[in-house]
Design a protein around this motif. Structure first.
Motif, PDB file in Angstrom:
ATOM      1  N   THR A   1      -9.383  16.676 -10.128  1.00 26.88           N
ATOM      2  CA  THR A   1     -10.064  16.344 -11.375  1.00 26.88           C
ATOM      3  C   THR A   1      -9.816  14.894 -11.768  1.00 26.88           C
ATOM      4  O   THR A   1     -10.719  14.202 -12.235  1.00 26.88           O
ATOM      5  CB  THR A   1      -9.593  17.285 -12.500  1.00 26.88           C
ATOM      6  OG1 THR A   1      -9.915  18.623 -12.134  1.00 26.88           O
ATOM      7  CG2 THR A   1     -10.251  16.951 -13.822  1.00 26.88           C
ATOM      8  N   GLN A   2      -8.605  14.417 -11.537  1.00 24.99           N
ATOM      9  CA  GLN A   2      -8.243  13.073 -11.957  1.00 24.99           C
ATOM     10  C   GLN A   2      -8.558  11.992 -10.928  1.00 24.99           C
ATOM     11  O   GLN A   2      -8.764  10.839 -11.304  1.00 24.99           O
ATOM     12  CB  GLN A   2      -6.757  13.021 -12.303  1.00 24.99           C
ATOM     13  CG  GLN A   2      -6.451  13.845 -13.524  1.00 24.99           C
ATOM     14  CD  GLN A   2      -5.036  13.642 -13.987  1.00 24.99           C
ATOM     15  OE1 GLN A   2      -4.432  12.600 -13.790  1.00 24.99           O
ATOM     16  NE2 GLN A   2      -4.492  14.656 -14.616  1.00 24.99           N
ATOM     17  N   ALA A   3      -8.561  12.345  -9.654  1.00 24.38           N
ATOM     18  CA  ALA A   3      -8.775  11.329  -8.614  1.00 24.38           C
ATOM     19  C   ALA A   3      -9.489  11.958  -7.419  1.00 24.38           C
ATOM     20  O   ALA A   3      -8.930  12.102  -6.330  1.00 24.38           O
ATOM     21  CB  ALA A   3      -7.439  10.719  -8.188  1.00 24.38           C
ATOM     22  N   ASN A   4     -10.749  12.328  -7.613  1.00 26.60           N
ATOM     23  CA  ASN A   4     -11.473  13.048  -6.558  1.00 26.60           C
ATOM     24  C   ASN A   4     -11.787  12.200  -5.326  1.00 26.60           C
ATOM     25  O   ASN A   4     -12.192  12.729  -4.310  1.00 26.60           O
ATOM     26  CB  ASN A   4     -12.730  13.718  -7.103  1.00 26.60           C
ATOM     27  CG  ASN A   4     -13.753  12.736  -7.612  1.00 26.60           C
ATOM     28  OD1 ASN A   4     -13.497  11.535  -7.700  1.00 26.60           O
ATOM     29  ND2 ASN A   4     -14.910  13.241  -7.967  1.00 26.60           N
ATOM     30  N   GLU A   5     -11.578  10.897  -5.406  1.00 24.43           N
ATOM     31  CA  GLU A   5     -11.748  10.072  -4.205  1.00 24.43           C
ATOM     32  C   GLU A   5     -10.580  10.264  -3.242  1.00 24.43           C
ATOM     33  O   GLU A   5     -10.683   9.970  -2.064  1.00 24.43           O
ATOM     34  CB  GLU A   5     -11.830   8.577  -4.544  1.00 24.43           C
ATOM     35  CG  GLU A   5     -12.830   8.204  -5.595  1.00 24.43           C
ATOM     36  CD  GLU A   5     -12.257   8.329  -7.003  1.00 24.43           C
ATOM     37  OE1 GLU A   5     -11.054   8.122  -7.208  1.00 24.43           O
ATOM     38  OE2 GLU A   5     -13.037   8.638  -7.898  1.00 24.43           O
TER      39      GLU A   5
ATOM     40  N   ALA B   1      -1.578   3.037  -9.911  1.00 18.66           N
ATOM     41  CA  ALA B   1      -1.264   3.686 -11.192  1.00 18.66           C
ATOM     42  C   ALA B   1      -2.178   4.890 -11.430  1.00 18.66           C
ATOM     43  O   ALA B   1      -1.730   5.947 -11.894  1.00 18.66           O
ATOM     44  CB  ALA B   1      -1.386   2.693 -12.338  1.00 18.66           C
ATOM     45  N   TYR B   2      -3.434   4.737 -11.084  1.00 18.50           N
ATOM     46  CA  TYR B   2      -4.442   5.798 -11.236  1.00 18.50           C
ATOM     47  C   TYR B   2      -4.080   7.023 -10.388  1.00 18.50           C
ATOM     48  O   TYR B   2      -4.082   8.156 -10.866  1.00 18.50           O
ATOM     49  CB  TYR B   2      -5.776   5.177 -10.836  1.00 18.50           C
ATOM     50  CG  TYR B   2      -6.918   6.071 -10.493  1.00 18.50           C
ATOM     51  CD1 TYR B   2      -7.517   6.869 -11.449  1.00 18.50           C
ATOM     52  CD2 TYR B   2      -7.445   6.072  -9.199  1.00 18.50           C
ATOM     53  CE1 TYR B   2      -8.605   7.663 -11.136  1.00 18.50           C
ATOM     54  CE2 TYR B   2      -8.532   6.850  -8.877  1.00 18.50           C
ATOM     55  CZ  TYR B   2      -9.104   7.648  -9.851  1.00 18.50           C
ATOM     56  OH  TYR B   2     -10.180   8.426  -9.538  1.00 18.50           O
ATOM     57  N   VAL B   3      -3.721   6.788  -9.137  1.00 21.19           N
ATOM     58  CA  VAL B   3      -3.377   7.888  -8.236  1.00 21.19           C
ATOM     59  C   VAL B   3      -2.017   8.465  -8.600  1.00 21.19           C
ATOM     60  O   VAL B   3      -1.818   9.677  -8.536  1.00 21.19           O
ATOM     61  CB  VAL B   3      -3.438   7.434  -6.767  1.00 21.19           C
ATOM     62  CG1 VAL B   3      -2.968   8.533  -5.830  1.00 21.19           C
ATOM     63  CG2 VAL B   3      -4.850   7.012  -6.404  1.00 21.19           C
ATOM     64  N   ARG B   4      -1.083   7.640  -9.023  1.00 26.23           N
ATOM     65  CA  ARG B   4       0.240   8.123  -9.464  1.00 26.23           C
ATOM     66  C   ARG B   4       0.069   9.123 -10.612  1.00 26.23           C
ATOM     67  O   ARG B   4       0.732  10.150 -10.640  1.00 26.23           O
ATOM     68  CB  ARG B   4       1.112   6.949  -9.898  1.00 26.23           C
ATOM     69  CG  ARG B   4       2.393   7.325 -10.627  1.00 26.23           C
ATOM     70  CD  ARG B   4       3.432   8.018  -9.811  1.00 26.23           C
ATOM     71  NE  ARG B   4       3.901   7.176  -8.741  1.00 26.23           N
ATOM     72  CZ  ARG B   4       4.493   7.641  -7.657  1.00 26.23           C
ATOM     73  NH1 ARG B   4       4.694   8.940  -7.507  1.00 26.23           N
ATOM     74  NH2 ARG B   4       4.890   6.842  -6.700  1.00 26.23           N
ATOM     75  N   ALA B   5      -0.829   8.856 -11.539  1.00 23.35           N
ATOM     76  CA  ALA B   5      -1.071   9.779 -12.646  1.00 23.35           C
ATOM     77  C   ALA B   5      -1.585  11.123 -12.133  1.00 23.35           C
ATOM     78  O   ALA B   5      -1.180  12.182 -12.629  1.00 23.35           O
ATOM     79  CB  ALA B   5      -2.053   9.167 -13.637  1.00 23.35           C
TER      80      ALA B   5
ATOM     81  N   MET C   1       0.855  -1.186   0.000  1.00 27.90           N
ATOM     82  CA  MET C   1       0.000   0.000   0.000  1.00 27.90           C
ATOM     83  C   MET C   1       0.894   1.241   0.000  1.00 27.90           C
ATOM     84  O   MET C   1       1.905   1.286   0.679  1.00 27.90           O
ATOM     85  CB  MET C   1      -0.910  -0.012   1.222  1.00 27.90           C
ATOM     86  CG  MET C   1      -1.907   1.114   1.215  1.00 27.90           C
ATOM     87  SD  MET C   1      -3.181   1.019   2.486  1.00 27.90           S
ATOM     88  CE  MET C   1      -4.141  -0.345   1.908  1.00 27.90           C
ATOM     89  N   SER C   2       0.503   2.226  -0.765  1.00 24.50           N
ATOM     90  CA  SER C   2       1.232   3.492  -0.847  1.00 24.50           C
ATOM     91  C   SER C   2       0.526   4.548  -0.001  1.00 24.50           C
ATOM     92  O   SER C   2      -0.627   4.367   0.405  1.00 24.50           O
ATOM     93  CB  SER C   2       1.315   3.957  -2.294  1.00 24.50           C
ATOM     94  OG  SER C   2       2.016   3.031  -3.073  1.00 24.50           O
ATOM     95  N   HIS C   3       1.221   5.653   0.231  1.00 22.78           N
ATOM     96  CA  HIS C   3       0.700   6.726   1.070  1.00 22.78           C
ATOM     97  C   HIS C   3       0.936   8.063   0.358  1.00 22.78           C
ATOM     98  O   HIS C   3       2.016   8.305  -0.173  1.00 22.78           O
ATOM     99  CB  HIS C   3       1.407   6.707   2.429  1.00 22.78           C
ATOM    100  CG  HIS C   3       0.868   7.676   3.399  1.00 22.78           C
ATOM    101  ND1 HIS C   3      -0.280   7.432   4.124  1.00 22.78           N
ATOM    102  CD2 HIS C   3       1.294   8.905   3.765  1.00 22.78           C
ATOM    103  CE1 HIS C   3      -0.514   8.480   4.908  1.00 22.78           C
ATOM    104  NE2 HIS C   3       0.424   9.377   4.700  1.00 22.78           N
TER     105      HIS C   3
ATOM    106  N   SER D   1      -4.319  -1.644  -6.080  1.00 27.19           N
ATOM    107  CA  SER D   1      -5.234  -1.629  -7.223  1.00 27.19           C
ATOM    108  C   SER D   1      -5.449  -0.230  -7.799  1.00 27.19           C
ATOM    109  O   SER D   1      -5.802  -0.078  -8.964  1.00 27.19           O
ATOM    110  CB  SER D   1      -6.580  -2.242  -6.834  1.00 27.19           C
ATOM    111  OG  SER D   1      -7.162  -1.502  -5.769  1.00 27.19           O
ATOM    112  N   ASP D   2      -5.229   0.819  -6.997  1.00 25.99           N
ATOM    113  CA  ASP D   2      -5.408   2.204  -7.451  1.00 25.99           C
ATOM    114  C   ASP D   2      -4.084   2.932  -7.670  1.00 25.99           C
ATOM    115  O   ASP D   2      -4.069   4.117  -8.003  1.00 25.99           O
ATOM    116  CB  ASP D   2      -6.229   2.998  -6.435  1.00 25.99           C
ATOM    117  CG  ASP D   2      -7.702   2.672  -6.459  1.00 25.99           C
ATOM    118  OD1 ASP D   2      -8.139   1.951  -7.380  1.00 25.99           O
ATOM    119  OD2 ASP D   2      -8.417   3.135  -5.551  1.00 25.99           O
TER     120      ASP D   2
END
Length: 64
Positions: free
Chosen positions: A19-23, A46-50, A1-3, A43-44
């Motif tokens: 805009t890209q990851a409002n969660e 790559a999405y959050v890294r972007a 898990m990342s932080h 699981s998230d």
């Protein structure tokens, strides 16, 4: 898990991350980003890294 970490003095509240990851990111009432969910499951990642990488002032970090 990342932080996720945010450098609040550097943040300019542009909102690319939100805009890209409002969660995970929200621009607060003070116009500065707040981390809504600091822990990022694999699981998230790559999405959050972007979203982190989209910050034009490099105010965000994601630590593994």
């Amino acid at each position: 898990m990342s932080h996720i970490q945010v450098d609040r003095p550097t943040c300019e509240g542009i909102g690319m991350c939100e805009t890209q990851a409002n969660e995970y990111f929200q621009i607060g009432d003070d116009g500065i980003v707040e981390v809504a969910t600091p822990d990022v499951p694999d699981s998230d990642k790559a999405y959050v890294r972007a979203a982190v990488d989209s910050c034009p002032v490099s105010a965000l970090r994601m630590l593994d």
